[in-house]
Design a protein around this motif. Structure first.
Motif, PDB file in Angstrom:
ATOM      1  N   PHE A 124       0.831  -1.202   0.000  1.00 25.22           N
ATOM      2  CA  PHE A 124       0.000   0.000   0.000  1.00 25.22           C
ATOM      3  C   PHE A 124       0.871   1.260   0.000  1.00 25.22           C
ATOM      4  O   PHE A 124       0.580   2.231  -0.700  1.00 25.22           O
ATOM      5  N   ARG A 125       1.954   1.244   0.772  1.00 29.43           N
ATOM      6  CA  ARG A 125       2.869   2.391   0.795  1.00 29.43           C
ATOM      7  C   ARG A 125       3.521   2.595  -0.571  1.00 29.43           C
ATOM      8  O   ARG A 125       3.684   3.724  -1.027  1.00 29.43           O
ATOM      9  N   ARG A 126       3.895   1.501  -1.226  1.00 34.89           N
ATOM     10  CA  ARG A 126       4.476   1.615  -2.569  1.00 34.89           C
ATOM     11  C   ARG A 126       3.450   2.186  -3.548  1.00 34.89           C
ATOM     12  O   ARG A 126       3.778   3.027  -4.382  1.00 34.89           O
ATOM     13  N   PHE A 127       2.224   1.735  -3.446  1.00 36.59           N
ATOM     14  CA  PHE A 127       1.155   2.224  -4.317  1.00 36.59           C
ATOM     15  C   PHE A 127       0.951   3.724  -4.128  1.00 36.59           C
ATOM     16  O   PHE A 127       0.855   4.478  -5.098  1.00 36.59           O
ATOM     17  N   ARG A 128       0.908   4.168  -2.869  1.00 36.42           N
ATOM     18  CA  ARG A 128       0.745   5.599  -2.598  1.00 36.42           C
ATOM     19  C   ARG A 128       1.930   6.408  -3.114  1.00 36.42           C
ATOM     20  O   ARG A 128       1.758   7.531  -3.583  1.00 36.42           O
ATOM     21  N   ALA A 129       3.137   5.849  -3.048  1.00 35.14           N
ATOM     22  CA  ALA A 129       4.311   6.552  -3.558  1.00 35.14           C
ATOM     23  C   ALA A 129       4.204   6.736  -5.069  1.00 35.14           C
ATOM     24  O   ALA A 129       4.532   7.806  -5.596  1.00 35.14           O
ATOM     25  N   VAL A 130       3.741   5.721  -5.761  1.00 40.05           N
ATOM     26  CA  VAL A 130       3.584   5.820  -7.215  1.00 40.05           C
ATOM     27  C   VAL A 130       2.544   6.873  -7.567  1.00 40.05           C
ATOM     28  O   VAL A 130       2.741   7.688  -8.476  1.00 40.05           O
ATOM     29  N   LEU A 131       1.434   6.894  -6.844  1.00 38.89           N
ATOM     30  CA  LEU A 131       0.402   7.892  -7.110  1.00 38.89           C
ATOM     31  C   LEU A 131       0.903   9.311  -6.865  1.00 38.89           C
ATOM     32  O   LEU A 131       0.496  10.240  -7.546  1.00 38.89           O
ATOM     33  N   ALA A 132       1.813   9.462  -5.899  1.00 40.93           N
ATOM     34  CA  ALA A 132       2.346  10.787  -5.579  1.00 40.93           C
ATOM     35  C   ALA A 132       3.515  11.170  -6.477  1.00 40.93           C
ATOM     36  O   ALA A 132       4.040  12.273  -6.361  1.00 40.93           O
ATOM     37  N   GLY A 133       3.926  10.278  -7.365  1.00 43.88           N
ATOM     38  CA  GLY A 133       5.014  10.576  -8.289  1.00 43.88           C
ATOM     39  C   GLY A 133       6.402  10.381  -7.691  1.00 43.88           C
ATOM     40  O   GLY A 133       7.381  10.906  -8.213  1.00 43.88           O
ATOM     41  N   ARG A 134       6.491   9.620  -6.619  1.00 44.35           N
ATOM     42  CA  ARG A 134       7.782   9.336  -5.998  1.00 44.35           C
ATOM     43  C   ARG A 134       8.221   7.934  -6.390  1.00 44.35           C
ATOM     44  O   ARG A 134       7.392   7.097  -6.761  1.00 44.35           O
ATOM     45  N   PRO A 135       9.536   7.640  -6.293  1.00 48.07           N
ATOM     46  CA  PRO A 135       9.964   6.275  -6.584  1.00 48.07           C
ATOM     47  C   PRO A 135       9.376   5.303  -5.572  1.00 48.07           C
ATOM     48  O   PRO A 135       9.290   5.613  -4.387  1.00 48.07           O
ATOM     49  N   ALA A 136       8.969   4.155  -6.052  1.00 46.81           N
ATOM     50  CA  ALA A 136       8.300   3.187  -5.178  1.00 46.81           C
ATOM     51  C   ALA A 136       9.284   2.316  -4.421  1.00 46.81           C
ATOM     52  O   ALA A 136       8.926   1.748  -3.396  1.00 46.81           O
ATOM     53  N   ARG A 137      10.493   2.194  -4.894  1.00 47.57           N
ATOM     54  CA  ARG A 137      11.465   1.321  -4.232  1.00 47.57           C
ATOM     55  C   ARG A 137      12.749   2.065  -3.961  1.00 47.57           C
ATOM     56  O   ARG A 137      13.107   2.992  -4.661  1.00 47.57           O
ATOM     57  N   GLY A 138      13.435   1.626  -2.928  1.00 52.83           N
ATOM     58  CA  GLY A 138      14.748   2.174  -2.624  1.00 52.83           C
ATOM     59  C   GLY A 138      14.728   3.474  -1.863  1.00 52.83           C
ATOM     60  O   GLY A 138      15.769   4.090  -1.662  1.00 52.83           O
ATOM     61  N   ARG A 139      13.568   3.916  -1.424  1.00 58.58           N
ATOM     62  CA  ARG A 139      13.491   5.196  -0.733  1.00 58.58           C
ATOM     63  C   ARG A 139      14.183   5.146   0.620  1.00 58.58           C
ATOM     64  O   ARG A 139      14.846   6.091   1.021  1.00 58.58           O
ATOM     65  N   SER A 140      14.045   4.044   1.342  1.00 63.33           N
ATOM     66  CA  SER A 140      14.684   3.945   2.659  1.00 63.33           C
ATOM     67  C   SER A 140      16.194   3.927   2.525  1.00 63.33           C
ATOM     68  O   SER A 140      16.899   4.561   3.303  1.00 63.33           O
ATOM     69  N   LEU A 141      16.683   3.196   1.547  1.00 58.36           N
ATOM     70  CA  LEU A 141      18.129   3.117   1.336  1.00 58.36           C
ATOM     71  C   LEU A 141      18.700   4.472   0.952  1.00 58.36           C
ATOM     72  O   LEU A 141      19.753   4.879   1.452  1.00 58.36           O
ATOM     73  N   GLN A 142      18.007   5.192   0.091  1.00 55.89           N
ATOM     74  CA  GLN A 142      18.470   6.527  -0.299  1.00 55.89           C
ATOM     75  C   GLN A 142      18.466   7.483   0.885  1.00 55.89           C
ATOM     76  O   GLN A 142      19.395   8.259   1.070  1.00 55.89           O
ATOM     77  N   ALA A 143      17.444   7.419   1.696  1.00 52.38           N
ATOM     78  CA  ALA A 143      17.372   8.294   2.869  1.00 52.38           C
ATOM     79  C   ALA A 143      18.483   7.963   3.855  1.00 52.38           C
ATOM     80  O   ALA A 143      19.110   8.865   4.425  1.00 52.38           O
ATOM     81  N   THR A 144      18.760   6.689   4.052  1.00 53.64           N
ATOM     82  CA  THR A 144      19.839   6.288   4.957  1.00 53.64           C
ATOM     83  C   THR A 144      21.184   6.728   4.412  1.00 53.64           C
ATOM     84  O   THR A 144      22.034   7.214   5.169  1.00 53.64           O
ATOM     85  N   ALA A 145      21.389   6.592   3.120  1.00 57.61           N
ATOM     86  CA  ALA A 145      22.648   7.008   2.515  1.00 57.61           C
ATOM     87  C   ALA A 145      22.838   8.514   2.644  1.00 57.61           C
ATOM     88  O   ALA A 145      23.945   8.981   2.936  1.00 57.61           O
ATOM     89  N   ARG A 146      21.769   9.279   2.456  1.00 55.79           N
ATOM     90  CA  ARG A 146      21.860  10.733   2.630  1.00 55.79           C
ATOM     91  C   ARG A 146      22.210  11.093   4.064  1.00 55.79           C
ATOM     92  O   ARG A 146      22.993  11.986   4.337  1.00 55.79           O
TER      93      ARG A 146
END
Length: 73
Positions: free
Chosen positions: A39-61
């Protein structure tokens, strides 16, 4: 009353009344977590954000060193 005691009481009542026994606590935990993630991935797609890898990118930042700013002058 703990969750185990409540489950045992519900099981006893169901058997006395001839009803189906309720599922044991924790039976559907994996399924619930999987559906929540989808459901979170689905909402990310609807909002125009990447659906995968968001946690890893945030941790790397968060872990990457920030560039130092040079003082003016």
């Amino acid at each position: 009353m703990s969750i185990t005691q409540q489950y045992l009481l519900d099981t006893y009542r169901a058997r006395q009344l001839g009803e189906p026994v309720p599922p044991a606590p924790g039976t559907h935990d994996r399924r619930v977590v999987r559906e929540w993630r989808e459901f979170r991935r689905f909402r990310a797609v609807l909002a125009g954000r990447p659906a995968r890898g968001r946690s890893l990118q945030a941790t790397a930042r968060w872990l990457s060193p920030r560039p130092r700013r040079r003082p003016p002058g």
